[in-house]
Design a protein around this motif. Structure first.
Motif, PDB file in Angstrom:
ATOM      1  N   TYR A   1      -9.194   3.667 -18.472  1.00 34.02           N
ATOM      2  CA  TYR A   1      -9.021   2.903 -17.225  1.00 34.02           C
ATOM      3  C   TYR A   1      -7.491   2.820 -17.031  1.00 34.02           C
ATOM      4  N   MET A   2      -6.955   2.143 -18.175  1.00 34.19           N
ATOM      5  CA  MET A   2      -5.450   1.627 -18.214  1.00 34.19           C
ATOM      6  C   MET A   2      -4.553   3.067 -18.272  1.00 34.19           C
ATOM      7  N   LEU A   3      -5.024   3.962 -18.882  1.00 33.23           N
ATOM      8  CA  LEU A   3      -4.394   5.359 -18.633  1.00 33.23           C
ATOM      9  C   LEU A   3      -4.251   5.963 -17.145  1.00 33.23           C
ATOM     10  N   ASP A   4      -5.592   5.847 -16.609  1.00 33.66           N
ATOM     11  CA  ASP A   4      -5.639   6.299 -15.173  1.00 33.66           C
ATOM     12  C   ASP A   4      -4.771   5.398 -14.108  1.00 33.66           C
ATOM     13  N   ARG A   5      -4.875   4.378 -14.299  1.00 28.78           N
ATOM     14  CA  ARG A   5      -4.004   3.248 -13.414  1.00 28.78           C
ATOM     15  C   ARG A   5      -2.546   3.541 -13.648  1.00 28.78           C
ATOM     16  N   LEU A   6      -2.065   3.625 -15.001  1.00 30.15           N
ATOM     17  CA  LEU A   6      -0.705   3.576 -15.114  1.00 30.15           C
ATOM     18  C   LEU A   6      -0.095   5.088 -14.710  1.00 30.15           C
ATOM     19  N   GLN A   7      -0.948   6.003 -14.700  1.00 25.42           N
ATOM     20  CA  GLN A   7      -0.617   7.336 -14.291  1.00 25.42           C
ATOM     21  C   GLN A   7      -0.480   7.214 -13.142  1.00 25.42           C
TER      22      GLN A   7
ATOM     23  N   GLN B   1       0.708  -1.308   0.028  1.00 24.86           N
ATOM     24  CA  GLN B   1       0.132   0.120  -0.059  1.00 24.86           C
ATOM     25  C   GLN B   1       1.032   1.154  -0.076  1.00 24.86           C
ATOM     26  N   GLY B   2       1.974   1.295   0.750  1.00 30.47           N
ATOM     27  CA  GLY B   2       2.652   2.565   0.896  1.00 30.47           C
ATOM     28  C   GLY B   2       3.337   2.928  -0.291  1.00 30.47           C
ATOM     29  N   GLU B   3       4.042   1.828  -1.020  1.00 31.64           N
ATOM     30  CA  GLU B   3       4.471   1.948  -2.297  1.00 31.64           C
ATOM     31  C   GLU B   3       3.484   2.564  -3.500  1.00 31.64           C
ATOM     32  N   PHE B   4       2.360   1.889  -3.467  1.00 34.48           N
ATOM     33  CA  PHE B   4       1.163   2.605  -4.340  1.00 34.48           C
ATOM     34  C   PHE B   4       0.848   3.867  -4.085  1.00 34.48           C
ATOM     35  N   GLU B   5       0.726   4.255  -2.852  1.00 37.42           N
ATOM     36  CA  GLU B   5       0.481   5.484  -2.398  1.00 37.42           C
ATOM     37  C   GLU B   5       1.430   6.410  -2.969  1.00 37.42           C
ATOM     38  N   ALA B   6       2.787   6.297  -2.480  1.00 36.13           N
ATOM     39  CA  ALA B   6       3.837   7.288  -3.139  1.00 36.13           C
ATOM     40  C   ALA B   6       3.921   7.066  -4.628  1.00 36.13           C
ATOM     41  N   ARG B   7       3.451   6.212  -5.345  1.00 35.89           N
ATOM     42  CA  ARG B   7       3.529   6.260  -6.733  1.00 35.89           C
ATOM     43  C   ARG B   7       2.339   7.148  -7.327  1.00 35.89           C
ATOM     44  N   ALA B   8       1.388   6.960  -6.438  1.00 36.00           N
ATOM     45  CA  ALA B   8      -0.044   7.878  -7.049  1.00 36.00           C
ATOM     46  C   ALA B   8       0.474   9.167  -6.850  1.00 36.00           C
ATOM     47  N   ALA B   9       0.772   9.516  -5.823  1.00 34.08           N
ATOM     48  CA  ALA B   9       1.349  10.854  -5.504  1.00 34.08           C
ATOM     49  C   ALA B   9       2.281  11.459  -6.464  1.00 34.08           C
ATOM     50  N   ALA B  10       3.351  10.527  -6.922  1.00 33.72           N
ATOM     51  CA  ALA B  10       4.413  11.221  -8.110  1.00 33.72           C
ATOM     52  C   ALA B  10       3.581  11.149  -9.233  1.00 33.72           C
ATOM     53  N   GLY B  11       2.722  10.348  -9.550  1.00 34.51           N
ATOM     54  CA  GLY B  11       1.914  10.301 -10.786  1.00 34.51           C
ATOM     55  C   GLY B  11       1.041  11.441 -10.801  1.00 34.51           C
ATOM     56  N   HIS B  12       0.333  12.113 -10.104  1.00 36.53           N
ATOM     57  CA  HIS B  12      -0.245  13.096 -10.135  1.00 36.53           C
ATOM     58  C   HIS B  12       0.132  14.564  -9.351  1.00 36.53           C
ATOM     59  N   SER B  13       1.403  14.555  -9.522  1.00 34.58           N
ATOM     60  CA  SER B  13       2.122  15.728  -8.700  1.00 34.58           C
ATOM     61  C   SER B  13       2.338  16.936 -10.163  1.00 34.58           C
ATOM     62  N   HIS B  14       2.074  16.713 -11.296  1.00 33.61           N
ATOM     63  CA  HIS B  14       2.309  17.595 -12.074  1.00 33.61           C
ATOM     64  C   HIS B  14       1.287  18.681 -11.889  1.00 33.61           C
ATOM     65  N   VAL B  15       0.053  18.696 -11.683  1.00 34.42           N
ATOM     66  CA  VAL B  15      -0.779  19.433 -11.460  1.00 34.42           C
ATOM     67  C   VAL B  15      -0.613  20.384 -10.547  1.00 34.42           C
ATOM     68  N   VAL B  16      -0.043  19.935  -9.335  1.00 42.86           N
ATOM     69  CA  VAL B  16       0.076  20.556  -8.083  1.00 42.86           C
ATOM     70  C   VAL B  16       1.295  21.589  -8.398  1.00 42.86           C
ATOM     71  N   TYR B  17       2.141  21.156  -9.160  1.00 42.01           N
ATOM     72  CA  TYR B  17       3.368  22.247  -9.493  1.00 42.01           C
ATOM     73  C   TYR B  17       2.760  23.322 -10.650  1.00 42.01           C
TER      74      TYR B  17
END
Length: 424
Positions: free
Chosen positions: A387-393, A48-64
């Protein structure tokens, strides 16, 4: 952004125990869109921790890119409110770093932030709806007077008059009082914590609404699921009702928690490694996705001529595909996407790759990028592809953007973990 209606349902008992059945399972989920036992990206509760960290990185662009004045200036504004954030955390039982991430995401640390011109909508440091403020959180909000003072503020003559008007507005509309807005957010999160018993779900509900999140959990069928499990284990072919409820919200609710985690990480860097935060700001703001973070130009080989590409194909450095070529890692991710789309949709019609490596000096010159035509055999194929785009992002395996005719995808080097898994 707080939603009133969904929360009121809880307070009125509409969603009380027994209104839907939540099942518990002792078996950790291990969903793979390819139905493969050796899929390295199947969701596993133990990761779970790895998946959360990856999801944060994958969605960081909009934050910046949506941080007014840049991410460093935004982080500086947010850090100013840390004492009030600590107080809200004490009230709610939610990690103050998570609440700080919410403040960055909701308002970029600006107590006067508004979602629009209509002050019935979200406003203030934590973007609270007027109806939620008065109907649930016990805040004073006189929308008519707040709007008059907002118009008056726009005509203020000098900073002293502006400060006086701001103080007046904060008295009639407490959403513009940072202390009271954060205190109210703490009260909301405490209610959500009492309901779900998990801080990840409490934070998710701040944007999604408690009632909406309960419906998704009910459809998923597991009361104590983490948000990572709910997000990664539900798909169009696994827990389809839960997936469609999440996807149908249509206001980025399903990725809210990932963006809060990305914001939390930005604040961690601001305090502990500001140089890295500044270095990330450049590539994040220089493209329409996080592709330059995945492949920084100064550290990624680009193929400058067609002869370079041909030689790389001959050497096995690039793999032929769709009349062009890709790095093996990108080839593997393309194969993973194709197989996932076929498995989930039941549609064997191919996706059409329109562009791979080319010596144009851009991201395509690296061999990590490819484009897929936005033309689908049917709705099931289109849904499965999205779905695949969202998952892999969310796994930080790709960055992607959409234009009129194509989906532009940049594959991470982590695609090497898929080599030999997803081909065919």
């Amino acid at each position: 952004m707080l939603r009133l209606t969904a929360l009121v349902l809880v307070l009125l008992g509409v969603a009380a125990a027994g209104s839907f059945l939540l099942l518990r399972s002792d078996d950790p989920p291990s969903y793979s869109p390819l139905n493969l036992d050796n899929d390295p990206w199947a969701y596993d509760a133990g990761r779970q921790g790895e998946f959360e960290a990856r999801a944060a990185a994958g969605h960081s662009h909009v934050v910046y890119v949506k941080s007014p004045g840049g991410i460093v200036a935004t982080a500086r504004r947010v850090a100013h409110w840390r004492p009030q954030i600590e107080a809200a955390a004490h009230e709610s039982g939610v990690d103050p770093d998570l609440i700080e991430g919410m403040v960055l995401l909701e308002s970029a640390g600006r107590p006067e932030a508004r979602a629009g011109d209509d002050l019935e909508g979200a406003a203030g440091l934590t973007q609270i709806l007027a109806e939620t403020a008065t109907g649930l959180l016990g805040m004073r909000v006189d929308v008519a007077r707040s709007e008059r003072l907002t118009r008056k503020l726009a005509r203020a003559r000098g900073p002293r008059e502006a400060a006086r008007i701001r103080a007046q507005r904060a008295r009639v509309d407490e959403r513009f009082d940072p202390d009271k807005a954060l205190a109210a957010t703490g009260r909301y999160l405490k209610t959500a914590m009492d309901e779900f018993g998990r801080e990840d779900l409490a934070v998710v509900s701040y944007h999604m609404g408690i009632g909406n999140l309960q419906r998704v959990l009910g459809a998923y069928g597991q009361a104590d699921a983490s948000y990572a499990q709910l997000y990664f284990d539900a798909s169009p072919d696994s827990h389809p009702r839960a997936y469609h409820l999440l996807a149908g919200l249509g206001d980025d609710s399903k990725t809210y928690f990932w963006r809060v985690l990305a914001s939390r990480e930005a604040m961690r860097l601001y305090r502990g490694d500001r140089g890295k935060l500044e270095r990330l700001a450049g590539p994040q703001s220089s493209a329409g996705s996080g592709e330059l973070v995945l492949h920084p130009p100064d550290r990624t080989r680009a193929y400058e001529t067609q002869d370079d590409i041909d030689a790389a194909v001959d050497d096995g450095e690039l793999r032929p595909v769709a009349g062009g070529a890709l790095r093996p890692e990108a080839f593997a991710l393309l194969a993973y996407i194709r197989k996932g789309v076929r498995t989930i949709s039941g549609t064997n019609a191919p996706l059409t790759v329109t562009r791979t490596v080319r010596p144009d000096g851009g991201i395509h010159a690296t061999g990590f990028a490819f484009d897929i035509r936005r033309k689908y055999a049917n709705g099931a194929q289109a849904e499965a592809f999205q779905y695949m785009l969202d998952r892999l992002q969310a796994l930080n395996l790709i960055a992607w953007t959409r234009d009129a005719d194509t989906i532009h995808i940049t594959a991470s080097s982590d695609g090497k973990r898929l080599l030999g898994v997803a081909s065919g």
